[in-house]
Design a protein around this motif. Structure first.
Motif, mmCIF file in Angstrom:
data_model
loop_
_atom_site.group_PDB
_atom_site.id
_atom_site.type_symbol
_atom_site.label_atom_id
_atom_site.label_comp_id
_atom_site.label_asym_id
_atom_site.label_seq_id
_atom_site.Cartn_x
_atom_site.Cartn_y
_atom_site.Cartn_z
ATOM 1 N N UNK A 1 35.516 38.934 32.700
ATOM 2 C CA UNK A 1 35.421 40.367 33.047
ATOM 3 C C UNK A 1 36.328 41.259 32.201
ATOM 4 N N UNK A 2 37.387 40.670 31.626
ATOM 5 C CA UNK A 2 38.259 41.474 30.767
ATOM 6 C C UNK A 2 37.521 41.947 29.519
ATOM 7 N N UNK A 3 36.489 41.219 29.102
ATOM 8 C CA UNK A 3 35.776 41.547 27.868
ATOM 9 C C UNK A 3 34.825 42.725 28.087
ATOM 10 N N UNK A 4 33.979 42.625 29.077
ATOM 11 C CA UNK A 4 32.996 43.690 29.330
ATOM 12 C C UNK A 4 33.558 44.803 30.198
ATOM 13 N N UNK A 5 34.617 44.507 30.937
ATOM 14 C CA UNK A 5 35.090 45.432 31.961
ATOM 15 C C UNK A 5 34.646 44.918 33.316
ATOM 16 N N UNK A 6 35.311 45.319 34.370
ATOM 17 C CA UNK A 6 34.950 44.881 35.726
ATOM 18 C C UNK A 6 33.812 45.745 36.260
ATOM 19 N N UNK A 7 32.926 45.118 37.022
ATOM 20 C CA UNK A 7 31.793 45.864 37.587
ATOM 21 C C UNK A 7 32.228 46.624 38.831
ATOM 22 N N UNK A 8 31.745 47.845 38.950
ATOM 23 C CA UNK A 8 32.010 48.673 40.125
ATOM 24 C C UNK A 8 30.703 49.361 40.527
ATOM 25 N N UNK A 9 30.495 49.563 41.824
ATOM 26 C CA UNK A 9 29.270 50.255 42.252
ATOM 27 C C UNK A 9 29.363 51.756 41.962
ATOM 28 N N UNK A 10 28.245 52.336 41.586
ATOM 29 C CA UNK A 10 28.202 53.775 41.306
ATOM 30 C C UNK A 10 26.793 54.274 41.597
ATOM 31 N N UNK A 11 26.645 55.573 41.736
ATOM 32 C CA UNK A 11 25.335 56.162 41.987
ATOM 33 C C UNK A 11 24.802 56.830 40.735
#
Length: 317
Positions: free
Chosen positions: A22-32
């Motif tokens: 996840x450090x490579x792509x970035x961590x996933x977060x929910x969004x609208x």
């Protein structure tokens, strides 16, 4: 920093062996989604992407690439191919470089994924004593340490990795030994290298017993060396005092004058060097020119020496 003629050049050093996927792509977060209101997945900004205000040009350097976990190696694929991490794009003016140990170095590398190999340019870096000496002079490494590296380069640059875990010599461990000695002696290394018990034990613990023994024996040649003050005040006398049959003394003496040459003493140091055996003259003046070329060019006799020794100079390069 300044590099490649560019006033501001940024370097982002990332150690892949310490990272998770996840450090490579970035961590996933929910969004609208703004247009539809649907829930979607977004990524936080990857540390591989330079922040706002970073220099226009730069390099992301991925260190210990082949020591990374397989899932990290997979996640890095798009970054090395398309310079993309999650939703963020590395600017066109930034490049991606990486470094790694080889499998034969036994340093925890994993087998590289072949689709990554096919996307990369692989360049084997070989240790070179002359390049290292250029760096060492500028880094303030003691002349006796540099002289030993030139005298016995195979012990430092081509040492075989021991089968059992134990100290052995590499340029890194050799320089660490110098740094320890420099701190321990408060910058006064001369005269205590081969006599101090702790100095010997530190050497054996950093570069191995055999290399430490040879290096410390070599460094005893300091007793044969004229001081830099003697060389500057009486260059002919200082050169004649050197024993012709001791190459170790010659290496140490020439390294010392390269270390000390400047615009104030260039003329007597040049005179000293020209009294040495011819093979030492060429190597010493070539390295001196890297440090003080403009100064040497104005020294009386420099142009004549170049003409008289041009065949030996050409054979040396």
């Amino acid at each position: 920093m300044q590099a490649f003629g560019i006033p501001e050049f940024g370097i982002s050093l990332q150690t892949l062996a310490d990272m998770e996927a996840p450090d490579i792509k970035g961590f996933t977060i929910p969004a609208k989604e703004e247009s539809t209101g649907d829930w979607i997945t977004r990524f936080t900004r990857s540390p591989l992407i330079p922040r706002t205000g970073a220099p226009e040009y730069g390099m992301v350097f991925l260190d210990e690439k082949n020591q990374a976990k397989q899932d990290v190696a997979k996640a890095t694929s798009q970054f090395t191919l398309n310079k993309r991490a999650g939703e963020a794009q590395l600017p066109d003016e930034w490049v991606v470089w990486a470094a790694s140990n080889r499998a034969k170095d036994r340093s925890g590398t994993t087998r590289e994924l072949m689709h990554n190999v096919n996307r990369e340019i692989h360049i084997e870096i070989e240790a070179d004593v002359n390049s290292w000496c250029d760096w060492a002079f500028n880094a303030g490494i003691h002349p006796l340490f540099i002289a030993f590296a030139k005298f016995k380069p195979g012990l430092i640059f081509d040492a075989e990795i021991p089968r059992e875990p134990q100290p052995w010599c590499t340029p890194r461990s050799f320089v660490k030994w110098f740094n320890l000695m420099n701190i321990y002696s408060n910058g006064q290394i001369d005269g205590m290298l081969s006599e101090d018990t702790l100095a010997v034990e530190m050497g054996e613990g950093m570069v191995g017993k055999s290399v430490a023994t040879e290096a410390l024996a070599f460094m005893k040649v300091a007793a044969f060396l004229p001081t830099i003050e003697k060389i500057v005040s009486e260059p002919d006398v200082a050169a004649k005092a050197l024993p012709d049959d001791r190459k170790d003394v010659m290496f140490a003496a020439t390294t010392m004058v390269i270390h000390h040459i400047n615009e104030k003493n260039a003329e007597p140091i040049f005179q000293f060097i020209t009294k040495l055996p011819r093979e030492f003259q060429v190597a010493t003046l070539a390295n001196s020119a890297k440090k003080a070329g403009a100064v040497l060019a104005s020294v009386p006799g420099w142009s004549d020496w170049i003409v008289d020794n041009h065949e030996l100079i050409e054979a040396s390069f």
